[in-house]
Scaffold this motif. Structure first.
Motif, short mmCIF file in Angstrom:
data_model
loop_
_atom_site.label_atom_id
_atom_site.label_comp_id
_atom_site.label_asym_id
_atom_site.label_seq_id
_atom_site.Cartn_x
_atom_site.Cartn_y
_atom_site.Cartn_z
N LYS A 209 61.48 42.89 42.96
CA LYS A 209 61.34 44.35 42.83
C LYS A 209 62.63 44.98 42.28
O LYS A 209 62.57 45.87 41.44
N HIS A 242 49.83 39.95 51.16
CA HIS A 242 49.77 41.41 51.08
C HIS A 242 50.70 42.03 52.13
O HIS A 242 51.49 42.92 51.83
N GLY A 245 54.19 42.05 51.30
CA GLY A 245 54.53 42.92 50.17
C GLY A 245 54.61 42.20 48.84
O GLY A 245 55.16 42.70 47.87
N GLY A 248 50.88 42.83 43.78
CA GLY A 248 51.13 43.98 42.91
C GLY A 248 50.97 43.56 41.46
O GLY A 248 50.67 42.39 41.19
N PRO A 249 51.20 44.48 40.52
CA PRO A 249 51.02 44.13 39.10
C PRO A 249 52.00 43.06 38.61
O PRO A 249 51.81 42.50 37.54
N HIS A 250 53.02 42.76 39.42
CA HIS A 250 53.99 41.71 39.06
C HIS A 250 53.48 40.33 39.50
O HIS A 250 54.15 39.33 39.24
N THR A 270 45.78 46.16 44.58
CA THR A 270 47.20 45.97 44.30
C THR A 270 47.47 45.74 42.81
O THR A 270 48.62 45.76 42.38
N SER A 272 47.01 42.97 41.21
CA SER A 272 47.49 41.60 40.97
C SER A 272 46.59 40.92 39.93
O SER A 272 45.44 41.33 39.74
#
Ligand SMILES: [Zn+2]
Length: 445
Positions: A209, A242, A245, A248-250, A270, A272
């Protein structure tokens, strides 16, 4: 007339753009490493003055394939252990062989060999989860292909990393060195939820992040993995990731079989990505990825071959056909994953998962000229009502004749231009002989 470097004129151009066009008698105009324009051939030849004119009257041009999951150097283990389920295959064959043989030299030789096979089947960008990332980077740069390098992080000692912290450091070193490179794209590659504990995951997500680094991981490869996670952590792998954390798009989740409605909901929410590896899943009897359901929820699904030790090839044309057929069988719906969408899985969707859809993955002005020519002129491709139907359902990799990456030709009329094919073959044979001799010595003890 405007000076450009190349005009490639073909019977069809299949750009895999938003409107899913099929263009007839069009040309791709290339200046330096980028596409300047795609237009009708007669207009291209009056508007532009190229250094090189390439006419392919029986071919279709498509974007280069993005093979979004694999283990390139494992191509040297092709056919070493077949017809086994995942954990037996890993525990009794692959991990012991890796422990014995994987060195910087093995990775360099195996990756170079795999890149040769990938270029010859139209792949212009691949993703690699393996060891010794710097060796992989060097082979990528020498060959001219693009590669996403996912540095392995795992709880136990591996080649090149004694601890998960060392694995994380390897990933960060590689990322620092290549973060602005358009050919070498380093990211994190934690192996799987069942081989990585919470602490390394927390460190990875913090660094990812802070620095905007992507993560690729095997997730939900089998039902056994899901059951093991419920037993150990009291929750399914997706839920655990999840809660940590990680999604996500990463996040690039490889395999994704044995999914329930809640898992799919979490992936969709998310943003993903899902890397679908149908042939590896079929061969290891791992399970089925519900591609149609995922796409209905708006999830970005990409295509990967996985390693050649569980596939057993790096052929994205073959993989695409399997994906299209399997998606229909799993959904019990013949309209699931139609041909053009299967081609999108193998190209632009892979680029999206790498956050590079503005740079490659489709043939559009301003993007890198990562172009593949497929010969549709022979008997096996006739008659042609729809070239995309043929590319997905009736084309083999021997029909890939020419490949350009960033405008540079890496395959010319089936000949590799940057790699010595006879040396690649000789090296693979040498490694096989070493591995067989090593096995015999172990058996004698
Ligand atoms: Zn894999």
């Amino acid at each position: 007339m405007e000076s450009v470097h190349k005009i490639i004129s073909a019977r069809w151009v299949v750009p895999v753009n938003e409107s899913r066009d099929i263009l007839e008698n069009h040309s791709v105009v290339i200046k330096e490493d980028k596409i300047v324009e795609i237009l009708k051939t007669e207009e291209a030849l009056t508007k532009y003055q190229p250094d090189e004119k390439i006419a392919l009257p029986g071919h279709a041009l498509i974007p280069g394939f993005v093979n979004s999951h694999g283990h390139a150097a494992m191509t040297l283990f092709r056919g070493m252990a077949d017809d086994l389920e995942l954990m037996t295959w890993l525990n009794d064959h692959i991990w012991p062989a890796e422990g014995k043989w994987v060195s910087p030299e093995f990775v360099a030789d195996g990756t170079r060999f795999a890149i040769g096979e990938m270029i010859r089947s139209g792949t212009t960008c691949f993703s690699d989860n393996y060891f010794y990332g710097e060796e992989v980077a060097q082979e990528i740069l020498k060959s001219g292909i693009r590669g996403q390098i996912c540095s392995t992080v795992i709880d136990f000692p591996t080649p090149g990393a004694e601890t998960p912290d060392e694995g994380i450091q390897n990933a960060m070193d590689l990322w620092e060195k290549y973060k602005d490179n358009d050919y070498v794209m380093p990211i994190f590659g934690p192996h799987a939820p069942y081989t990585v504990s919470d602490e390394p995951f927390k460190k990875i997500i913090k660094l990812a992040k802070e620095n905007n680094i992507l993560i690729q991981m095997h997730v939900h490869e089998t039902q056994t993995e899901v059951d093991g996670s419920i037993e150990q952590y009291g929750k399914r792998p997706i839920k655990r990731l999840h809660d940590l954390g990680l999604l996500g798009p990463h996040m690039q989740c490889v395999h994704m079989t044995a999914l329930n409605e809640e898992d799919i909901e979490i992936i969709a929410e998310t943003g993903s990505h899902v890397m679908h590896c149908p042939e590896s899943n079929l061969k290891l009897a791992s399970g089925f990825c519900p591609v149609h359901k995922l796409q209905e929820k708006g999830i970005n699904v990409t295509l990967g071959t996985d390693g050649a030790a569980s596939n057993n090839d790096l052929d994205m044309l073959g993989e695409m056909r399997t994906a299209a057929q399997l998606a229909k069988a799993v959904a019990q719906n013949a309209e699931a994953l139609p041909a053009y969408e299967a081609l999108a899985l193998a190209t632009i969707n892979g680029a999206k998962s790498m956050a590079k859809e503005d740079k490659f993955g489709s043939l559009e002005a301003g993007k890198f000229a990562d172009v593949v020519a497929v010969d549709l002129s022979d008997l096996e491709s006739q008659p042609i009502f729809d070239p995309v139907s043929h590319i997905v359902y009736a084309t083999t990799r021997n029909q890939v004749t020419d490949v350009w990456v960033g405008g540079k030709q890496l395959l010319a009329n089936r000949e590799l231009t940057t790699l010595p094919i006879s040396e690649l073959i000789a090296t693979a044979i040498e490694w096989k002989e070493k591995i067989v001799k090593g096995r015999e010595q172990t058996a004698e003890k």
